[in-house]
Design a protein around this motif. Structure first.
Motif, PDB file in Angstrom:
ATOM      1  N   MET A  46       0.744  -1.229   0.069  1.00 56.00           N
ATOM      2  CA  MET A  46      -0.086  -0.080   0.274  1.00 56.00           C
ATOM      3  C   MET A  46       0.814   1.402   0.033  1.00 56.00           C
ATOM      4  N   ALA A  47       1.818   1.282   0.744  1.00 51.39           N
ATOM      5  CA  ALA A  47       2.853   2.398   0.668  1.00 51.39           C
ATOM      6  C   ALA A  47       3.388   2.646  -0.916  1.00 51.39           C
ATOM      7  N   GLY A  48       3.851   1.687  -1.424  1.00 48.82           N
ATOM      8  CA  GLY A  48       4.128   2.081  -2.820  1.00 48.82           C
ATOM      9  C   GLY A  48       3.100   2.286  -3.663  1.00 48.82           C
ATOM     10  N   LEU A  49       1.882   1.869  -3.584  1.00 49.64           N
ATOM     11  CA  LEU A  49       0.629   1.981  -4.163  1.00 49.64           C
ATOM     12  C   LEU A  49      -0.025   3.578  -4.007  1.00 49.64           C
ATOM     13  N   PHE A  50       0.429   4.153  -3.013  1.00 51.47           N
ATOM     14  CA  PHE A  50       0.053   5.355  -2.580  1.00 51.47           C
ATOM     15  C   PHE A  50       1.271   6.783  -3.099  1.00 51.47           C
ATOM     16  N   TYR A  51       2.534   5.983  -3.017  1.00 49.70           N
ATOM     17  CA  TYR A  51       3.594   6.872  -3.190  1.00 49.70           C
ATOM     18  C   TYR A  51       3.871   6.988  -4.960  1.00 49.70           C
ATOM     19  N   TRP A  83      -4.876  -5.168 -10.557  1.00 50.90           N
ATOM     20  CA  TRP A  83      -5.028  -4.443 -11.690  1.00 50.90           C
ATOM     21  C   TRP A  83      -4.243  -2.934 -11.625  1.00 50.90           C
ATOM     22  N   PHE A  84      -4.724  -2.299 -10.466  1.00 54.73           N
ATOM     23  CA  PHE A  84      -4.141  -1.012 -10.489  1.00 54.73           C
ATOM     24  C   PHE A  84      -2.524  -0.858 -10.452  1.00 54.73           C
ATOM     25  N   HIS A  85      -1.895  -1.975  -9.755  1.00 55.67           N
ATOM     26  CA  HIS A  85      -0.554  -2.166  -9.631  1.00 55.67           C
ATOM     27  C   HIS A  85       0.179  -2.311 -10.915  1.00 55.67           C
ATOM     28  N   HIS A  86      -0.451  -3.391 -11.798  1.00 55.18           N
ATOM     29  CA  HIS A  86      -0.036  -3.204 -13.236  1.00 55.18           C
ATOM     30  C   HIS A  86      -0.145  -2.177 -14.052  1.00 55.18           C
ATOM     31  N   TRP A  87      -1.260  -1.469 -13.597  1.00 55.88           N
ATOM     32  CA  TRP A  87      -1.625  -0.112 -14.516  1.00 55.88           C
ATOM     33  C   TRP A  87      -0.474   0.856 -14.255  1.00 55.88           C
ATOM     34  N   ALA A  91      -4.396  14.293 -13.867  1.00 51.55           N
ATOM     35  CA  ALA A  91      -4.891  12.652 -14.102  1.00 51.55           C
ATOM     36  C   ALA A  91      -4.230  11.499 -13.064  1.00 51.55           C
ATOM     37  N   PHE A  92      -2.894  11.756 -12.791  1.00 50.87           N
ATOM     38  CA  PHE A  92      -2.325  10.975 -12.013  1.00 50.87           C
ATOM     39  C   PHE A  92      -2.713  11.193 -10.364  1.00 50.87           C
ATOM     40  N   ARG A  93      -3.102  12.495 -10.071  1.00 56.25           N
ATOM     41  CA  ARG A  93      -3.636  13.038  -8.911  1.00 56.25           C
ATOM     42  C   ARG A  93      -5.002  12.127  -8.554  1.00 56.25           C
ATOM     43  N   MET A  94      -5.638  12.125  -9.444  1.00 56.27           N
ATOM     44  CA  MET A  94      -7.081  11.353  -9.448  1.00 56.27           C
ATOM     45  C   MET A  94      -6.983   9.913  -9.065  1.00 56.27           C
ATOM     46  N   MET A  95      -6.043   9.443  -9.977  1.00 50.88           N
ATOM     47  CA  MET A  95      -5.802   7.989  -9.938  1.00 50.88           C
ATOM     48  C   MET A  95      -5.143   7.512  -8.459  1.00 50.88           C
ATOM     49  N   ASN A  96      -4.442   8.547  -7.999  1.00 45.23           N
ATOM     50  CA  ASN A  96      -3.833   8.430  -6.610  1.00 45.23           C
ATOM     51  C   ASN A  96      -4.801   8.000  -5.410  1.00 45.23           C
ATOM     52  N   GLU A  97      -6.358   8.479  -5.855  1.00 43.07           N
ATOM     53  CA  GLU A  97      -7.230   8.214  -4.853  1.00 43.07           C
ATOM     54  C   GLU A  97      -7.925   6.618  -5.137  1.00 43.07           C
ATOM     55  N   VAL A  98      -7.581   5.782  -6.030  1.00 40.63           N
ATOM     56  CA  VAL A  98      -7.782   4.535  -6.377  1.00 40.63           C
ATOM     57  C   VAL A  98      -7.506   3.657  -5.279  1.00 40.63           C
ATOM     58  N   PRO A  99      -6.133   3.379  -4.761  1.00 41.36           N
ATOM     59  CA  PRO A  99      -5.893   2.407  -3.843  1.00 41.36           C
ATOM     60  C   PRO A  99      -6.439   2.793  -2.544  1.00 41.36           C
ATOM     61  N   VAL A 145      -8.889   0.030  -0.595  1.00 41.04           N
ATOM     62  CA  VAL A 145      -8.353  -0.534   0.978  1.00 41.04           C
ATOM     63  C   VAL A 145      -9.504  -0.038   1.650  1.00 41.04           C
ATOM     64  N   ILE A 146     -10.567   0.702   1.382  1.00 47.61           N
ATOM     65  CA  ILE A 146     -11.598   0.772   2.394  1.00 47.61           C
ATOM     66  C   ILE A 146     -12.550  -0.218   2.141  1.00 47.61           C
ATOM     67  N   ILE A 147     -12.823  -0.608   0.846  1.00 44.62           N
ATOM     68  CA  ILE A 147     -13.671  -1.846   0.521  1.00 44.62           C
ATOM     69  C   ILE A 147     -12.972  -3.123   1.439  1.00 44.62           C
ATOM     70  N   ILE A 148     -11.718  -3.283   0.983  1.00 44.45           N
ATOM     71  CA  ILE A 148     -10.926  -4.487   1.605  1.00 44.45           C
ATOM     72  C   ILE A 148     -11.028  -4.556   3.331  1.00 44.45           C
ATOM     73  N   VAL A 149     -10.648  -3.270   3.958  1.00 48.61           N
ATOM     74  CA  VAL A 149     -10.513  -3.424   5.394  1.00 48.61           C
ATOM     75  C   VAL A 149     -11.960  -3.714   5.800  1.00 48.61           C
ATOM     76  N   PHE A 150     -13.143  -2.851   5.316  1.00 52.08           N
ATOM     77  CA  PHE A 150     -14.260  -3.211   5.883  1.00 52.08           C
ATOM     78  C   PHE A 150     -14.895  -4.575   5.484  1.00 52.08           C
ATOM     79  N   SER A 151     -14.614  -5.010   4.716  1.00 51.44           N
ATOM     80  CA  SER A 151     -15.066  -6.421   4.347  1.00 51.44           C
ATOM     81  C   SER A 151     -14.461  -7.413   5.419  1.00 51.44           C
TER      82      SER A 151
END
Length: 149
Positions: free
Chosen positions: A24-29, A103-107, A126-134, A138-144
């Motif tokens: 997650m640190a990498g996906l955010f950074y 998928w996002f990782h590979h994107w 565009a990259f700022r907006m994509m930065n919100e994807v993880p 993670v919200i979906i995953i953690v709450f699940s």
């Protein structure tokens, strides 16, 4: 095999959490690096090369191993008896979130290659907006996993 996985459960869960944190640190950074790469590198080849090196090392040396470890330890948890009840909704929403995260990782990997080659067509916005994807994933995953709806 089930007994071994059950006895390793606390270790597997701990290693899974550590792997997820690293991934997650990498996906955010990485998308933030892309924003600065696009907006600051311009035609300066020294800055472009520096950003490309930082992005390559983050992706290959931290994100890829962390993603693989997350999957390995996650699958070990899935196969540990009594951990996942597939009749509930939460394992399926978590699985969908993890697949989307992968998928996002590979994107990001493809975007990294475009930036390094100088063929990127995306803006910093565009990259700022994509930065919100993880964050959303993670919200979906953690709450699940925690709420187990």
């Amino acid at each position: 095999m089930s007994e071994i996985l059950a006895s390793l459960y606390p270790w597997t869960k701990s290693l899974h959490v550590l792997s997820v944190i690293s991934w997650m640190a990498g996906l955010f950074y990485l998308p933030r690096l892309f924003v600065h790469h696009v907006e600051q590198a311009g035609r300066d080849s020294h800055i472009h090369e520096t950003f490309s090196m930082m992005e390559r090392k983050l992706f290959r040396l931290i994100m890829n191993p962390a993603m693989i470890a997350t999957w390995v330890f996650g699958l070990m948890l899935v196969f540990t008896p009594g951990i996942v009840d597939w009749s509930l909704v939460w394992p399926w929403t978590k699985a969908a979130g993890v697949l989307a995260m992968t998928w996002f990782h590979h994107w990001l990997g493809y975007r990294r290659k475009e930036l390094a080659a100088g063929t990127n067509t995306r803006s910093g916005r565009a990259f700022r907006m994509m930065n919100e994807v993880p964050t959303l994933l993670v919200i979906i995953i953690v709450f699940s996993v925690i709420v187990k709806f």
